[in-house]
Design an enzyme around this catalytic site. Structure first.
Site, PDB file in Angstrom:
ATOM      1  N   CYS A  51       4.422 -27.021  25.486  1.00 25.47           N
ATOM      2  CA  CYS A  51       3.024 -26.660  25.305  1.00 25.47           C
ATOM      3  C   CYS A  51       2.200 -27.832  24.822  1.00 25.47           C
ATOM      4  CB  CYS A  51       2.892 -25.510  24.310  1.00 25.47           C
ATOM      5  SG  CYS A  51       3.491 -25.919  22.664  1.00 25.47           S
ATOM      6  N   CYS A  74       2.965 -15.035  26.989  1.00 29.28           N
ATOM      7  CA  CYS A  74       3.612 -16.164  27.660  1.00 29.28           C
ATOM      8  C   CYS A  74       5.121 -16.234  27.413  1.00 29.28           C
ATOM      9  CB  CYS A  74       2.971 -17.480  27.204  1.00 29.28           C
ATOM     10  SG  CYS A  74       1.191 -17.527  27.465  1.00 29.28           S
ATOM     11  N   CYS A 113      -5.329 -23.244  27.057  1.00 22.97           N
ATOM     12  CA  CYS A 113      -5.181 -22.289  25.959  1.00 22.97           C
ATOM     13  C   CYS A 113      -4.323 -22.862  24.841  1.00 22.97           C
ATOM     14  CB  CYS A 113      -4.577 -20.997  26.495  1.00 22.97           C
ATOM     15  SG  CYS A 113      -4.520 -19.648  25.283  1.00 22.97           S
ATOM     16  N   CYS A 114      -3.196 -23.468  25.202  1.00 22.80           N
ATOM     17  CA  CYS A 114      -2.321 -24.079  24.186  1.00 22.80           C
ATOM     18  C   CYS A 114      -3.037 -25.206  23.456  1.00 22.80           C
ATOM     19  CB  CYS A 114      -1.049 -24.621  24.835  1.00 22.80           C
ATOM     20  SG  CYS A 114       0.156 -23.362  25.292  1.00 22.80           S
ATOM     21  N   CYS A 126       3.987 -17.216  22.275  1.00 20.90           N
ATOM     22  CA  CYS A 126       2.943 -16.187  22.280  1.00 20.90           C
ATOM     23  C   CYS A 126       3.381 -14.999  23.135  1.00 20.90           C
ATOM     24  CB  CYS A 126       1.640 -16.772  22.817  1.00 20.90           C
ATOM     25  SG  CYS A 126       0.892 -18.001  21.724  1.00 20.90           S
TER      26      CYS A 126
END
Length: 244
Positions: free
Chosen positions: A233, A208, A116-117, A205
């Site tokens: 990240c 997270c 995702c990152c 985010c």
């Protein structure tokens, strides 16, 4: 940039300099080719220092699409407070849509935050950094004992430099402590993210990031479901390369 000086020599020469002196050197060398990275957290101190040296400072911020509402409002407050144009970097829909469609919106809880990152942060950042000569970040050595304790004030970006185009990275706040950063914010009454008042220290985010408890390190509030000791990240992947 004077090619006779390498990043290691510059880091040594400027190790004892103030953040403002480091920024001043960066502007002298790169001018408009220097960009400030603003995450919407306490690195507003970096924006404040840079703006006071150069009212036309260039600033960018990553919008992952998953930030807290407070962070979006804070970025807007900073834009208005300093009269800045903040370039907002967004993920590539062609990469993001398949991830969201195939794995849903919370796949990182099962698969780890890397994928995702990579789409929401690394790809937009890489796209931006490929067009510039230098960037400055709000990294500090006290933010993460595992990955940032050796951050240099000036470095050649080992993660994002291209073979034919070196990218220089300035970390003017590297030697500042959290206490010094917040002393600066309070003394000068500059804007800050409202989440800090609710126990958030390291802000990323929304899914997270969580507040930390007393005596917990700030990075423990990031990706807490993972056992991984290196809480990065990928934006500062060079830190992990250096550790390796």
């Amino acid at each position: 940039m004077n090619q006779a000086l390498n990043a290691t020599e510059l880091a040594t020469a400027y190790a004892g300099k103030s953040p403002q002196e480091i920024l001043e050197f960066a502007f002298e060398q790169f001018g408009d080719d220097l960009w400030i990275s603003f995450s919407g957290a306490e690195d507003v101190v970096l924006v404040d220092m840079a703006w006071k040296l150069n009212k036309n400072v260039k600033v960018f911020s990553l919008d992952t699409g998953r930030l807290h509402a407070e962070t979006y409002r804070f970025i807007e407050r900073v834009r208005e407070h300093y009269g800045l144009t903040i370039e907002i970097l967004s993920p590539d829909p062609a990469l993001l849509q398949p991830l969201a469609t195939e794995k849903g919106l919370f796949s990182f809880y099962k698969d780890g935050h890397g994928e995702c990152c990579g789409i929401r942060k690394i790809e937009p950042l890489k796209r931006k950094l490929s067009t510039i000569g230098a960037w400055a970040t709000g990294q500090r050595r006290d933010q993460s004992p595992g990955t940032r304790s050796q951050v240099a004030v000036i470095e050649l970006d080992s993660a994002f430099s291209q073979p034919d185009k070196p990218l220089y990275k300035f970390n003017p706040l590297a030697q500042m402590t959290s206490e010094e950063v917040w002393g600066y914010i309070r003394m000068l009454e500059i804007p800050y993210n409202a989440l800090h008042e609710r126990g958030y220290i390291s802000i990323g985010c929304e899914p997270c990031t969580r507040p930390v408890l007393p005596n917990q390190h700030e990075r423990e509030g990031r990706w807490w479901w993972e056992e991984e000791a290196h809480k990065e990240c990928g934006l500062h992947a060079g830190n992990l390369i250096a550790k390796g």
